[in-house]
Design an enzyme around this catalytic site. Sequence first.
Site, PDB file in Angstrom:
ATOM      1  N   GLY A 131     -36.427   0.406   8.213  1.00 17.45           N
ATOM      2  CA  GLY A 131     -35.724   1.316   9.113  1.00 17.45           C
ATOM      3  C   GLY A 131     -35.523   2.670   8.466  1.00 17.45           C
ATOM      4  N   GLU A 174     -15.817  -9.418  -4.303  1.00 19.47           N
ATOM      5  CA  GLU A 174     -16.025  -9.867  -2.906  1.00 19.47           C
ATOM      6  C   GLU A 174     -17.444  -9.555  -2.467  1.00 19.47           C
ATOM      7  OE1 GLU A 174     -16.522  -7.437  -0.443  1.00 19.47           O
ATOM      8  OE2 GLU A 174     -16.224  -5.781  -1.859  1.00 19.47           O
ATOM      9  N   THR A 196     -14.600  -3.374  -6.627  1.00 19.64           N
ATOM     10  CA  THR A 196     -15.861  -3.320  -7.380  1.00 19.64           C
ATOM     11  C   THR A 196     -15.674  -2.356  -8.542  1.00 19.64           C
ATOM     12  OG1 THR A 196     -17.059  -3.764  -5.369  1.00 19.64           O
ATOM     13  CG2 THR A 196     -18.334  -2.843  -7.190  1.00 19.64           C
ATOM     14  N   ASP A 227       0.867  -1.181   0.000  1.00 18.74           N
ATOM     15  CA  ASP A 227       0.000   0.000   0.000  1.00 18.74           C
ATOM     16  C   ASP A 227       0.903   1.231   0.000  1.00 18.74           C
ATOM     17  OD1 ASP A 227      -3.214   0.337   1.112  1.00 18.74           O
ATOM     18  OD2 ASP A 227      -1.935   2.115   1.018  1.00 18.74           O
ATOM     19  N   LYS A 239     -35.740  -5.997   6.903  1.00 18.14           N
ATOM     20  CA  LYS A 239     -35.903  -5.109   8.052  1.00 18.14           C
ATOM     21  C   LYS A 239     -36.074  -3.658   7.613  1.00 18.14           C
ATOM     22  CE  LYS A 239     -34.251  -5.396  12.729  1.00 18.14           C
ATOM     23  NZ  LYS A 239     -34.995  -4.207  12.999  1.00 18.14           N
ATOM     24  N   CYS A 260     -21.007   0.390   0.385  1.00 18.05           N
ATOM     25  CA  CYS A 260     -21.330  -0.393  -0.815  1.00 18.05           C
ATOM     26  C   CYS A 260     -22.679  -0.073  -1.451  1.00 18.05           C
ATOM     27  CB  CYS A 260     -21.260  -1.880  -0.490  1.00 18.05           C
ATOM     28  SG  CYS A 260     -19.589  -2.421  -0.221  1.00 18.05           S
TER      29      CYS A 260
HETATM   30  C1  UDX Z   1     -23.078  -5.041   1.978  1.00 13.69           C
HETATM   31  C2  UDX Z   1     -23.368  -6.451   1.456  1.00 13.69           C
HETATM   32  O1  UDX Z   1     -24.137  -7.157   2.444  1.00 13.69           O
HETATM   33  C3  UDX Z   1     -22.078  -7.185   1.134  1.00 13.69           C
HETATM   34  O2  UDX Z   1     -22.357  -8.458   0.578  1.00 13.69           O
HETATM   35  C4  UDX Z   1     -21.272  -6.347   0.131  1.00 13.69           C
HETATM   36  O3  UDX Z   1     -20.050  -6.941  -0.216  1.00 13.69           O
HETATM   37  C5  UDX Z   1     -21.030  -4.957   0.705  1.00 13.69           C
HETATM   38  O4  UDX Z   1     -22.289  -4.333   1.035  1.00 13.69           O
HETATM   39  P1  UDX Z   1     -22.403  -3.963   4.310  1.00 13.69           P
HETATM   40  O5  UDX Z   1     -22.550  -2.634   3.642  1.00 13.69           O
HETATM   41  O6  UDX Z   1     -21.186  -4.198   5.141  1.00 13.69           O
HETATM   42  O7  UDX Z   1     -22.425  -5.145   3.223  1.00 13.69           O
HETATM   43  O8  UDX Z   1     -23.646  -4.168   5.291  1.00 13.69           O
HETATM   44  P2  UDX Z   1     -25.078  -4.856   5.276  1.00 13.69           P
HETATM   45  O9  UDX Z   1     -25.165  -5.690   6.485  1.00 13.69           O
HETATM   46  O10 UDX Z   1     -25.396  -5.476   4.001  1.00 13.69           O
HETATM   47  O11 UDX Z   1     -26.014  -3.569   5.541  1.00 13.69           O
HETATM   48  C6  UDX Z   1     -26.050  -2.466   4.649  1.00 13.69           C
HETATM   49  C7  UDX Z   1     -27.065  -1.455   5.092  1.00 13.69           C
HETATM   50  O12 UDX Z   1     -28.384  -1.968   4.928  1.00 13.69           O
HETATM   51  C8  UDX Z   1     -26.979  -1.052   6.568  1.00 13.69           C
HETATM   52  O13 UDX Z   1     -27.141   0.338   6.674  1.00 13.69           O
HETATM   53  C9  UDX Z   1     -28.116  -1.781   7.239  1.00 13.69           C
HETATM   54  O14 UDX Z   1     -28.607  -1.104   8.370  1.00 13.69           O
HETATM   55  C10 UDX Z   1     -29.149  -1.784   6.121  1.00 13.69           C
HETATM   56  N1  UDX Z   1     -30.123  -2.884   6.223  1.00 13.69           N
HETATM   57  C11 UDX Z   1     -29.721  -4.178   6.082  1.00 13.69           C
HETATM   58  C12 UDX Z   1     -31.472  -2.583   6.439  1.00 13.69           C
HETATM   59  O15 UDX Z   1     -31.872  -1.409   6.557  1.00 13.69           O
HETATM   60  N2  UDX Z   1     -32.375  -3.611   6.504  1.00 13.69           N
HETATM   61  C13 UDX Z   1     -32.003  -4.915   6.362  1.00 13.69           C
HETATM   62  O16 UDX Z   1     -32.885  -5.789   6.436  1.00 13.69           O
HETATM   63  C14 UDX Z   1     -30.633  -5.211   6.146  1.00 13.69           C
END
Ligand code: UDX
Length: 435
Positions: free
Chosen positions: A258, A156, A126, A35, A256, A265
């Site tokens: 919210g 990933e 990505t 890096d 869920k 991502c």
């Molecule tokens: C996500 C993908 O899950 C992962 O596979 C990819 O590589 C990167 O993006 P991440 O951003 O770390 O991962 O978190 P994730 O658990 O997916 O949650 C993302 C957002 O969605 C959060 O803000 C979470 O609060 C929200 N979320 C998730 C909801 O509002 N409702 C849900 O049911 C699930």
Amino acid sequence: MVGKNMNICIVGVGYVGLVTGVSLSEVGHKVYCVDTDENKIKLLNTSECPIYEKDLGLLLKKNIKRKMIEFSTNHKNCFELAEVIVIAIGTPENCDGSANLEFLNSVVVQIAENVKKDVLVVLKSTVPVGTSDNVEKLINKNLKYNVKIEVASNPEFLAQGTAVSDTFNAARIVIGVNSVGSEKILRKMYEPFNRPIVVTDRKSAEMIKYASNDFLALKISFMNDIANLCEIVGANIEDVAVGMSYDERIGSKFLKAGVGYGGSCFPKDTKALRWLACDHNYELKTVKAAIEVNEKQKMKLVMKATEVIGCFRNKKIAILGVTYKPGTDDIREAPSIPNITYLLENGANLHIYDPVGLENIIKLFGDKIKCTNIMEHAIKDAELVFIFTEWEEITKLSFEQYKKLMKTPIIFDGRNCYNKESADQFNVQYYSIGR
Ligand code: UDX
């Protein structure tokens, strides 16, 4: 775990690069991470983990100690040793939503100019569909030595907070290749993980990443849309989600409702795919809708509070949770941010609690906010509480405690942490999402 040892270079020790590198070293490969950030490399060489991620620190220490992973700023050395070079460089968002490939391309040129033996370059970042092809062209244009460099796509699917277990228990490993040789190398690299491997062409692999993330974002936005309708017609989104989840075609995850999705991502990848479609004169209506619903949903709670409370000026307001989800200190695109901004603009006196995200939120808002890592201090004498992250310690707090601590017990819960019915028992004014 004992693997068939390979020498692997990881370029970019950000979140994805570090988790990937450490995991590959854990299964027996020799990993060289490189890096340009000298401070980060120095820190890693003292066995300190620069990010908050469950289990990562332990595996990092273990594999540094047994000399399976090394960190350096010297690209040339690392390239010389590697059979596979994994690029995990950030592809930040441009103003128009497209992905910025400047850093990626400069690494690719460096590889082309320095590699002295045949190597497989693997794109883990990505990247827009078609990038592997472009990277291959860029390499061939800048090649210095008589070597063969192939390019593969290997997106990933790690979620923050569970990235290490996501790697070892991956639902699938996607590899996009244009030769049997590249496929063989990647199969060997991933053999010790013993997970299902999906082999496609490179463009399809690149698309799988975007389509997966955008589908999940759409699923969340759909539930938020339905939640808003539930509020209007008097249904309960939690019960609706349970009822839906029994259908295996729908599944029980990502239902869920919210205050919207955040993180590094979903917001970025939805915008990037919308941009890509647009660039090809196609309107991706579903993804566009996911983005629009999410933008609006982020402000849903504070708008509701405005209707109920009217004015926030000089009120002590507690904010519980600022990270975009529990289990991480990351606040990128977190719904808490536009809400804090709005409340500050409207004269609120904000007291903020988060178990690990305070350092990052202070970087954004400085002394405009008061922060504490003791939840009760934030809540004490508050006239209002907003919840933006469902940290376990927050979900465990009882209405009785709120009642005891707050000046006026009014809670706006953006993550549906509590049972709505028991709020009445304690005379707490409780507002949540979709119920
Ligand atoms: C996500 C993908 O899950 C992962 O596979 C990819 O590589 C990167 O993006 P991440 O951003 O770390 O991962 O978190 P994730 O658990 O997916 O949650 C993302 C957002 O969605 C959060 O803000 C979470 O609060 C929200 N979320 C998730 C909801 O509002 N409702 C849900 O049911 C699930």
